[in-house]
Design an enzyme around this catalytic site. Structure first.
Site: not given
Length: 622
Positions: A321, A437, A491-492
């Site tokens: 992140s 997450h 973010d990824h």
């Protein structure tokens, strides 16, 4: 009866045997990957890895060897034996703990345990939340099993410290112990070669997993602790600088011929719209239907893609992140190191930032996150950027901190909506979600069946998309919406679903969507297929806002064609480089390619190396 002078070799062999056992446990834990390897490669993991195992065993043997030398001089056999046993018990617990933690962290991060977790010690709650999806009972069992095996190995191989032979003086015994200690230099260095051993010496296979499995975890942790500061720039010096610059230049040189899917005019109805920049945690393209991923996971994002502008060929710059944050908001590439530039405030102070650029253009600026901004040093980076207001976990009522990370995503979006009612326009508002997450917990009933990690992840992405849908429904009814541009990007990416390899391009492909009332009608429904990176979003946004992007040297406008479209991404000690010809990945430790799609020219490897070289030089010089 055991010989006193065989005690030290036996002690060294004990640690060597323990590391072999730990390696076997690692392979069993990751049987899905290990089971695909040929028998010869599996044997190579133990054979090639033996040098690092021996080096770690030598380091761990130093203290007992010194204790034995001192004990020989003092003639205190029983006391020396107790001290050595105590030392071995303490180090054994530590080594077993590191080996156990590595089992799960490797599955999540794709690289062996190093100093990376130390970067999160100031955020223990976030560390615990991140580990929430780990199979704790299995890991506890592995930890206890390693301790028991270590106990059995010690008593079998080493045992009690024998008495000195009759007539053998203390001085001679101490000298013998000293000689054994001196001999440790050879395994400690990995041999008698000029350069001491490092990870590359145990890399032997074309499969990254096999090379990773050969690495000794305690050795890797200690080695990374010694290199926590800056990485040696010489390690990334592949080419003469002039050659590297020549190879990278086409990646940022615009052409006069517009691409077939690029806009010849601006996408916006106004030059100064509000901007709501939403960063979606771990939103991999593999779960976004509009990008060819699984259908039905992100219906609201897919709807925005159909009515907005979808960039369908974008790659994350990194795999964490904090790396994605810098790539998105500063247009700055990731580094092939564990922490990235965000860990160094001295360096991030020199980066450009969208919040700063837009603030200078008259925008009010706000940043929202449901977790703690101290995590991964994000707060210092955001404060340096000049956001007028930062909202984080502590700013939400305790009753709304209903996630292990903090406030769930629908709570975050509700807060954003409430504040935007009175926010001075034009505004630049950044919101970073967190519910997708690990441990993938959600506050609504699960949409998809299953309790395995993939099912949990799929449901968490669905929940965040659901929360996004609620936000959009309310936002469209607000007076500010018609003059607002929405930027939605991950973010990824993620290894799930499918457990993509740590270097695989599909792990890094992410969605990017522009939407909102500020879009021109003729721009809606456009799909931009140009290849690009997270780092390119800053220049693209600034171009649409008719603001200069000269400070964003690593960012390019995705709506303008360049001589060679590309996307560069980093993972731990390696990089991937994607062009229209295909993709390749390169491991910095072994100095070898780990994958290359058919038809990719050799020049592409040199371009990827050149990009890494120049970006690392820029990082080092800040």
């Amino acid at each position: 009866m055991r010989n006193r002078f065989a005690f030290q070799p036996r002690y060294f062999l004990f640690w060597l045997a323990f590391f072999v056992v730990a390696k076997a446990v690692f392979l069993l834990y990751h049987f899905g990957k290990a089971g695909t390897l040929p028998a010869g490669t599996l044997a190579g993991i133990f054979g090639y890895g033996l040098r690092l195992d021996a080096s770690a065993a030598a380091y761990l043997s130093l203290v007992p060897f010194v204790l034995l030398m001192a004990g020989s001089l003092l003639g205190n056999r029983a006391g020396t034996d107790r001290l050595i046993r105590f030392y071995t018990a303490v180090t054994g617990v530590l080594v077993a703990f590191l080996s156990t933690a590595d089992l799960e962290l490797y599955r999540t991060w794709g690289f062996r345990l190093d100093a990376t977790p130390l970067q999160y010690l100031n955020s223990p709650a976030e560390m615990a939340a991140s580990a929430g999806s780990a199979p704790l009972l299995l890991l506890i069992g592995a930890f206890i099993g390693l301790l028991l095996l270590g106990y059995l190995l010690y008593n079998t191989i080493v045992g009690r410290l024998p008495q000195l032979p009759a007539g053998f003086g203390r001085g001679r015994a101490a000298l013998a112990s000293l000689l054994y200690a001196v001999l440790l230099v050879v395994p400690l260095r990995g041999g008698v070669q000029q350069i001491p051993i490092n990870q590359s010496d145990v890399y032997f296979a074309s499969q990254p997993f096999a090379n990773h499995a050969a690495v000794n975890v305690p050795w890797n942790v200690v080695n990374s602790l010694t290199t926590l500061r800056d990485t040696d720039p010489a390690r990334y010096q592949f080419l003469p600088d002039s050659t590297a610059q020549r190879l990278v230049r086409p990646l940022y040189t615009y052409t006069d011929t517009p691409a077939a899917d690029s806009a010849t005019t601006g996408l916006l109805r106004t030059a100064r719209p509000n901007v709501v920049f939403i960063i979606l945690e771990s939103f991999t393209a593999k779960l976004v239907g509009s990008m060819g991923g699984e259908a039905g996971i992100t219906p609201n994002l897919d709807s925005l893609a159909r009515t907005g502008v979808l960039f369908s060929n974008i790659y994350a710059a990194g795999d964490r992140s904090q790396k994605g944050l810098v790539a998105l908001l500063s247009g700055y590439p990731s580094q092939p190191t564990s922490g990235g530039i965000i860990k160094s405030p001295r360096k991030t102070e020199q980066l450009p930032h969208l919040a700063r650029s837009l603030k200078q253009a008259g925008y009010s600026t706000q940043y929202y996150y449901g977790g703690e901004l101290a995590f991964a040093n994000m707060k210092s980076y955001l404060m340096t950027a000049g956001y007028a207001r930062l909202t984080e976990r502590a700013d939400f009522p305790k009753s709304q901190q209903n996630s292990k990370w903090g406030a769930h995503d629908h709570v975050l979006f509700d807060k954003v909506l409430a504040d935007l009612r009175t926010q001075r326009q034009p505004f630049f508002t950044t919101a970073f979600t967190l519910s997708s997450h690990e441990p993938f917990e959600i506050p609504i009933p699960r949409k998809f069946r299953g309790t395995d990690e993939t099912a949990l992840f799929r449901n968490s992405v669905y929940y965040t998309d659901w929360a996004l849908g609620r936000f959009l429904h309310e936002a469209r009814q607000q007076p500010w919406y018609d003059n607002t541009l929405l930027v939605l990007v991950a973010d990824h990416g993620h290894t799930l679903p499918g457990f993509s390899a740590v270097d695989s391009p599909d792990k890094f492909q992410i969605p990017l969507v522009l939407a909102g009332g500020a879009l021109r009608p003729e721009a809606r429904g456009r799909v931009v297929r140009s290849l690009g990176s997270q780092t390119d979003i800053a220049a693209t946004l600034l171009a649409q806002l008719q603001l200069p992007a000269t400070g964003y040297r690593w960012s390019r406008d995705l709506l303008r064609p360049v001589q060679q479209p590309s996307a560069f991404y980093c993972y731990n000690d390696g990089f991937g480089f994607v062009t229209p010809a295909g993709s390749l990945t390169f491991d910095n430790v072994s100095g070898r390619e780990t994958s290359r799609t058919k038809g990719v020219p050799s020049r592409q490897l040199r371009q990827g190396q050149a990009y890494e070289q120049l970006s690392m030089q820029d990082y080092q010089n800040k």
